[in-house]
Design an enzyme around this catalytic site. Structure first.
Site, PDB file in Angstrom:
ATOM      1  N   ASP A 137      -5.793   3.401  10.559  1.00  0.00           N
ATOM      2  CA  ASP A 137      -4.711   3.937  11.386  1.00  0.00           C
ATOM      3  C   ASP A 137      -4.284   2.890  12.415  1.00  0.00           C
ATOM      4  O   ASP A 137      -3.096   2.567  12.559  1.00  0.00           O
ATOM      5  CB  ASP A 137      -5.201   5.207  12.087  1.00  0.00           C
ATOM      6  CG  ASP A 137      -4.139   5.815  12.991  1.00  0.00           C
ATOM      7  OD1 ASP A 137      -2.981   5.922  12.540  1.00  0.00           O
ATOM      8  OD2 ASP A 137      -4.469   6.176  14.140  1.00  0.00           O
ATOM      9  N   LYS A 154     -17.302  -1.868  10.883  1.00  0.00           N
ATOM     10  CA  LYS A 154     -17.949  -2.196  12.159  1.00  0.00           C
ATOM     11  C   LYS A 154     -19.455  -2.066  11.928  1.00  0.00           C
ATOM     12  O   LYS A 154     -20.167  -1.317  12.609  1.00  0.00           O
ATOM     13  CB  LYS A 154     -17.427  -1.237  13.251  1.00  0.00           C
ATOM     14  CG  LYS A 154     -17.904  -1.543  14.670  1.00  0.00           C
ATOM     15  CD  LYS A 154     -17.232  -2.742  15.311  1.00  0.00           C
ATOM     16  CE  LYS A 154     -17.872  -3.038  16.654  1.00  0.00           C
ATOM     17  NZ  LYS A 154     -17.421  -4.299  17.253  1.00  0.00           N
ATOM     18  N   TYR A 158     -12.239  11.291  11.591  1.00  0.00           N
ATOM     19  CA  TYR A 158     -11.154  12.282  11.638  1.00  0.00           C
ATOM     20  C   TYR A 158     -11.628  13.668  11.200  1.00  0.00           C
ATOM     21  O   TYR A 158     -11.065  14.673  11.609  1.00  0.00           O
ATOM     22  CB  TYR A 158     -10.016  11.863  10.703  1.00  0.00           C
ATOM     23  CG  TYR A 158      -8.994  10.956  11.325  1.00  0.00           C
ATOM     24  CD1 TYR A 158      -9.359   9.715  11.826  1.00  0.00           C
ATOM     25  CD2 TYR A 158      -7.654  11.329  11.403  1.00  0.00           C
ATOM     26  CE1 TYR A 158      -8.422   8.873  12.375  1.00  0.00           C
ATOM     27  CE2 TYR A 158      -6.710  10.494  11.953  1.00  0.00           C
ATOM     28  CZ  TYR A 158      -7.098   9.259  12.440  1.00  0.00           C
ATOM     29  OH  TYR A 158      -6.163   8.432  12.975  1.00  0.00           O
ATOM     30  N   ASP A 161     -12.896  -5.568  14.879  1.00  0.00           N
ATOM     31  CA  ASP A 161     -12.343  -6.180  16.102  1.00  0.00           C
ATOM     32  C   ASP A 161     -11.763  -7.559  15.786  1.00  0.00           C
ATOM     33  O   ASP A 161     -10.650  -7.904  16.205  1.00  0.00           O
ATOM     34  CB  ASP A 161     -13.377  -6.228  17.246  1.00  0.00           C
ATOM     35  CG  ASP A 161     -14.753  -6.715  16.808  1.00  0.00           C
ATOM     36  OD1 ASP A 161     -14.958  -6.967  15.601  1.00  0.00           O
ATOM     37  OD2 ASP A 161     -15.633  -6.850  17.686  1.00  0.00           O
ATOM     38  N   ASP A 206      -0.679   0.133  12.494  1.00  0.00           N
ATOM     39  CA  ASP A 206       0.343   0.135  13.559  1.00  0.00           C
ATOM     40  C   ASP A 206       0.448  -1.268  14.141  1.00  0.00           C
ATOM     41  O   ASP A 206       1.540  -1.765  14.427  1.00  0.00           O
ATOM     42  CB  ASP A 206      -0.013   1.124  14.689  1.00  0.00           C
ATOM     43  CG  ASP A 206       0.663   2.491  14.528  1.00  0.00           C
ATOM     44  OD1 ASP A 206       0.827   2.936  13.367  1.00  0.00           O
ATOM     45  OD2 ASP A 206       1.016   3.113  15.555  1.00  0.00           O
TER      46      ASP A 206
HETATM   47  C1  IPM Z   1      -0.665   8.529  11.020  1.00  0.00           C
HETATM   48  C2  IPM Z   1      -0.789   9.348  12.283  1.00  0.00           C
HETATM   49  C3  IPM Z   1      -1.778  10.483  12.050  1.00  0.00           C
HETATM   50  C4  IPM Z   1      -3.146   9.858  11.809  1.00  0.00           C
HETATM   51  C5  IPM Z   1      -1.890  11.542  13.151  1.00  0.00           C
HETATM   52  C6  IPM Z   1      -0.547  12.069  13.576  1.00  0.00           C
HETATM   53  C7  IPM Z   1      -2.768  12.669  12.715  1.00  0.00           C
HETATM   54  O1  IPM Z   1      -1.140   8.556  13.368  1.00  0.00           O
HETATM   55  O2  IPM Z   1      -0.304   9.086   9.981  1.00  0.00           O
HETATM   56  O3  IPM Z   1      -0.876   7.322  11.073  1.00  0.00           O
HETATM   57  O4  IPM Z   1      -3.837   9.486  12.765  1.00  0.00           O
HETATM   58  O5  IPM Z   1      -3.525   9.759  10.640  1.00  0.00           O
HETATM   59 MN    MN Z   2      -1.041   6.415  12.921  1.00  0.00          MN
END
Ligand code: IPM
Ligand code: MN
Ligand code: NAD
Length: 356
Positions: A247, A190, A141, A223, A251
């Site tokens: 990240d 990884k 990042y 993975d 999700d």
């Molecule tokens: C999160 C989001 C952010 C990230 C983006 C919007 C920069 O996806 O907070 O999870 O990737 O960290």
């Molecule tokens: Mn995110």
């Protein structure tokens, strides 16, 4: 207690969910005799529209002078042009860096009441309780990036780097959290392909052996972790990983409790104010419709009370009220799976009614 809280509503559903979380914090202040002052500041697309900068200096100064920050979400199609000079997301990355928030805590805790709201089978998910530590101010990042060449030869790159210091501090924080929980830590990398992951793995192993020999420690490749998470989520206690992997995996993990709209997070540094936000984004597909699930942000407010203000009973009270709303069968659209659903404000009203 007096506390100076900064609100960063941002874009899309951000303002809708921050409005609701603020109502919960106000009610907590009322019930428990605290004085919270709130000020709202610009970040993201709305800040680009107003002054051309996704993170105005004024916002940084207000955050630095605060006791804690509560953020909605940033981004949206309006600012998505890949050729644009700047993006809403750059504001979020910058505030994390400015505040030194290297640790992003993402609890994946299943409310029993929601077991049937998950697309996954009850016998797999029941009892899931994972705490992710996502490294937040390093890795790909924040790596060097650029483009060169033109036409079919045009090339873009973004590098991934981690230092020993960066790995040590997040692993230590995660290991200490494990000691307070089930004493198990899993590091995800990884290392079979990436050099920074090999440094990560060596450093994590050394820290664990030297400083936390009693914590049960293992490593999993990212993975495979994506698969284990939905196959045997109960096997994990604390998980520590890099910025990008954390990240993506969280999700994915949001499907265990049933919706992205349920997951809060806390971003913490060595000292200074923490930043609290839902893990989801600005949900442009439902923005402005009053449909967003406010619970992730309300639960983020609970994390704020616990981690930045040490108001443990108040944080527990919010989580209990959320559990009670869910037990009563109230669901926003994202959780309803085709059944009856209520809107953003009604969901918050229900939480407020159960707060003690
Ligand atoms: C999160 C989001 C952010 C990230 C983006 C919007 C920069 O996806 O907070 O999870 O990737 O960290
Ligand atoms: Mn995110
Ligand atoms: P998203 O998280 O915004 O939405 C993904 C899906 O989940 C959508 O269908 C959305 O409607 C649903 N959803 C998310 N939050 C919800 C909630 N509270 N209640 C009900 N449903 C909810 O991800 P995306 O669509 O990939 O990204 C949209 C924008 O958000 C992008 O610009 C992205 O960069 C940004 N983003 C910001 C943050 C942040 O500010 N921390 C985090 C992730 C994405």
């Amino acid at each position: 207690m007096k506390a100076n809280l900064v609100l960063l509503p941002g874009d899309g559903i951000g303002p809708e969910i921050i409005t609701q979380a603020r109502r919960v914090l106000e009610k907590i202040a009322d019930l428990h005799g605290h004085e919270f002052s709130f000020s709202s500041h610009l970040i993201g697309g709305i800040a680009i529209d107003s002054c051309g900068n996704p993170l105005p200096d004024e916002t940084v100064a207000a955050c630095k002078a605060s006791d804690a920050v509560l953020l909605g979400a940033v981004g949206g199609p309006k600012w998505d042009d890949p050729a644009a000079k700047t993006r809403p997301e750059a504001g979020l990355l910058k505030i994390r860096k400015e505040l030194g928030l290297f640790a992003n805590l993402r609890p994946i805790k299943l409310f029993d009441q929601l077991v049937d709201a998950s697309p996954l089978k009850r016998e797999i998910i029941q009892g899931t309780d994972i705490l992710f530590f996502r490294e937040l101010t390093g890795g790909i990042y924040f790596g060097e990036s650029g483009r060169s060449g033109s036409g079919a030869e045009e090339t873009a790159f973004q590098s991934m780097a981690y230092s020993v210091y960066e790995v040590e501090r997040i692993v230590r924080m995660a290991a200490k959290a494990a000691q307070q929980r089930d004493n198990r830590l899993t590091s995800v990398d990884k290392a079979n392909v990436l050099e920074p992951s090999r440094l990560w793995r060596q450093t994590a192993a050394r820290v664990m052996a030297e400083e936390f020999p009693e914590v049960k420690y293992d490593v999993v490749l990212v993975d495979a972790m994506a698969m284990h998470l939905i196959n045997r989520p109960r096997d994990f206690d604390v998980v520590v990983t890099g910025n990008l992997f954390g990240d993506i995996l969280t999700d994915e993990a949001s499907m265990l409790p049933g919706s992205l709209g349920m997951l809060p997070s806390a971003s913490l540094g060595q000292d200074g104010p923490g930043l609290y936000e839902p893990i989801h984004g600005s949900a442009p597909d439902i923005a402005g419709k009053g449909l967003a699930n406010p619970l992730a942000t309300i639960l983020a407010a609970a994390m704020l009370l616990r981690h930045s203000l040490a108001l443990m009973a108040e944080a527990d009270a919010i989580e209990t009220a959320v559990g009670s709303v869910l037990a009563d069968g109230l669901r926003t659209n994202d959780l309803a799976r085709g059944g009856d659903a209520i809107g953003t404000t009604a969901m918050c009203d229900a939480v407020l009614a159960r707060l003690q």
